[in-house]
Design an enzyme around this catalytic site. Structure first.
Site, PDB file in Angstrom:
ATOM      1  N   ARG A  25       0.831  -1.211   0.000  1.00 62.04           N
ATOM      2  CA  ARG A  25       0.000   0.000   0.000  1.00 62.04           C
ATOM      3  C   ARG A  25       0.862   1.256   0.000  1.00 62.04           C
ATOM      4  NH1 ARG A  25      -2.819  -4.260   1.665  1.00 62.04           N
ATOM      5  NH2 ARG A  25      -5.093  -4.242   1.761  1.00 62.04           N
ATOM      6  N   ASP A 319      -4.198 -15.642   6.923  1.00 62.34           N
ATOM      7  CA  ASP A 319      -2.905 -16.123   6.410  1.00 62.34           C
ATOM      8  C   ASP A 319      -2.160 -16.982   7.434  1.00 62.34           C
ATOM      9  OD1 ASP A 319      -3.402 -14.823   4.035  1.00 62.34           O
ATOM     10  OD2 ASP A 319      -2.260 -13.041   4.568  1.00 62.34           O
ATOM     11  N   ARG A 350      -5.207 -24.067   0.236  1.00 65.31           N
ATOM     12  CA  ARG A 350      -4.537 -24.339   1.517  1.00 65.31           C
ATOM     13  C   ARG A 350      -5.284 -25.366   2.366  1.00 65.31           C
ATOM     14  NH1 ARG A 350      -2.316 -18.140   2.696  1.00 65.31           N
ATOM     15  NH2 ARG A 350      -0.550 -18.316   1.260  1.00 65.31           N
TER      16      ARG A 350
END
Ligand code: S3P
Length: 433
Positions: A25, A319, A350
């Site tokens: 960002r 995550d 995942r």
């Protein structure tokens, strides 16, 4: 790469590299701001280098001096048409956030990425950006990259996203900077709010509506006439710290101090979950830099038990779920992870990859539609596992290899360069011989 059981624990101090989300960002927002943005502790992982290279190819001068990155922003309308296709590499954040900016420029561009990026869902940004008036399409018509974007004048919308995704929210907010009126994005649960914090820090007008409706949480942005660059101090990435946090908890005899870690509540769900599992962790030196809270985390090995991870906490630790699932194999009792179907569309599937690799090491794991059920406490043995080119899978099994009998061999271990190039060196330094 091979890993064997660590007999005497992990001990010492470290500072993990800068936060990946905040690093991306800072370059993106710095590029479309006026003036110079000085970024300290920018993550030098391949994903964040992809973001630098995309903005350089749109005419932004970016000096990467390693510990400091200087972005010489040219304002909201200062980007120029790139000479070639923009390559976002392995980075979903680059692909999705940049699309929100490109939708409003006065040029056409095509963006793509590696094989994994070309399989990840982009309809989630194509749909809202199209509703704002953007001309954006999946070149192959399969809802994935490559994407072709022709900049257009945009209008504000009120959009409800089915998924709690900071990448979707941020793409819409960035397009909203350029729109002709207010833009509202509602998501089922609050996802990481780094865009909202940094956009406000750069002078934009973004707010999160307090009243949580039945539909979820709403971020609102007003169009901006200008953003102003400034100093961004990137905290250590809690998603990278997670591997040492869990390693320290799991391996008897460990004590690790992880310095200067970002602990923004929209990212720090792992701290609550590990405490629920019985973890001995202490936050020290709590402070904040550039609007983002940070702390040192002291971790001591602990006796852990199972838990349930579900609902609003999921986006705050999405995550970290591979590492948490692995740690649950060593906890007493059952751990249930649900409401986490998003795991299937990350750098790898995942849920499937974790189930396969944990099972290969002797764990008792059941794959479900939106998560996993793990019955902990079974002894783990080393095995040959595959990272599937997913950096978080590779790091998870490097850590688990230190907890299992025998030898664990991780294929494709080098993909850690996506988010943490020095991971194996840092891990090695903590091992007590
Ligand atoms: C990110 C948001 C999350 C996260 C990813 C980084 C971001 O993705 O998994 O690693 O920087 O906004 P989603 O927005 O797809 O949930």
């Amino acid at each position: 790469m091979k890993f064997t059981k660590s007999g005497s624990g992990l001990r010492g101090e470290l500072a993990v590299p800068g936060d990946k989300s905040i690093s991306h960002r800072s370059v993106m927002f710095g590029s479309i701001a006026r003036g110079t943005t000085e970024i300290r502790n920018y993550l030098q992982g391949a994903d964040c280098l992809s973001t630098i290279s995309c903005f350089r190819s749109m005419g932004i001068e970016i000096e990467n001096k390693g510990s400091v990155v200087l972005v010489h922003g040219k304002g909201l309308h200062g980007l120029s048409r790139p000479a070639a296709v923009l390559d976002c590499g392995n980075s979903g954040t680059t692909t999705r956030l940049i699309s929100g900016i490109l939708a409003a420029q006065d040029f056409d561009v095509t963006l793509t990425g590696d094989a994994s990026i070309q399989k990840r869902p982009m309809k989630r940004i194509i749909e809202p950006l199209s509703l704002m008036g953007a001309d954006i399409a999946s070149v192959k018509g399969n809802g994935c990259a490559p994407l072709r974007i022709s900049g257009r004048p945009l209008h504000g919308i009120s959009y409800t996203s089915r998924v709690a995704s900071a990448q979707v929210k941020s793409a819409i907010l960035l397009a909203g900077l350029y729109a002709d009126g207010e833009t509202r994005v509602t998501e089922p649960y609050l996802s990481r709010n780094h865009s909202e914090i940094m956009l406000n820090y750069f002078g934009a007008d973004v707010r999160t509506e307090d009243s949580r409706t039945e539909n979820g949480v709403t971020a609102v942005i007003r169009p901006a006439s200008e953003l102003h660059g400034g100093l961004v101090e990137v905290p250590g990435d809690i998603s990278s710290a997670a591997f040492f946090l869990c390693a320290g908890l799991m391996i008897p005899g460990s004590e690790i101090l992880i310095r200067n870690t970002g602990v923004n509540p929209t990212r720090a769900g792992i701290l609550e979950v590990v405490r629920n599992m019985g973890a001995d962790i202490t936050l020290l030196n709590e402070t904040s830099g550039s609007g983002e809270p940070t702390a040192d985390i002291l971790v001591r090995s602990s006796s852990l038990h199972g838990t349930v991870i579900e609902g609003a906490i999921i986006p705050t630790l999405i995550d970290e779920l591979p590492m948490l699932a692995a740690m649950a194999c060593l906890a007493e009792g059952e751990t249930v992870i649900r409401d986490a179907a998003e795991l299937k569309v990350k750098e790898s599937n995942r849920i499937a990859v974790m189930t396969e690799n944990l099972t290969a090491m002797g764990a008792d794991v059941t794959e479900t539609e939106d998560g996993m059920i793990i019955r902990g406490g079974k002894p783990l043995h080393g095995a040959a596992v595959d990272s599937h080119s997913d950096h978080r899978i590779a790091m998870t099994f490097a850590v688990l290899g230190l907890c299992a009998d025998g030898e664990t061999e991780v294929a494709g271990a080098e993909c850690v360069n996506i988010s943490y190039p020095e991971f194996y060196q840092d891990l090695k330094k903590l091992i007590v011989h």
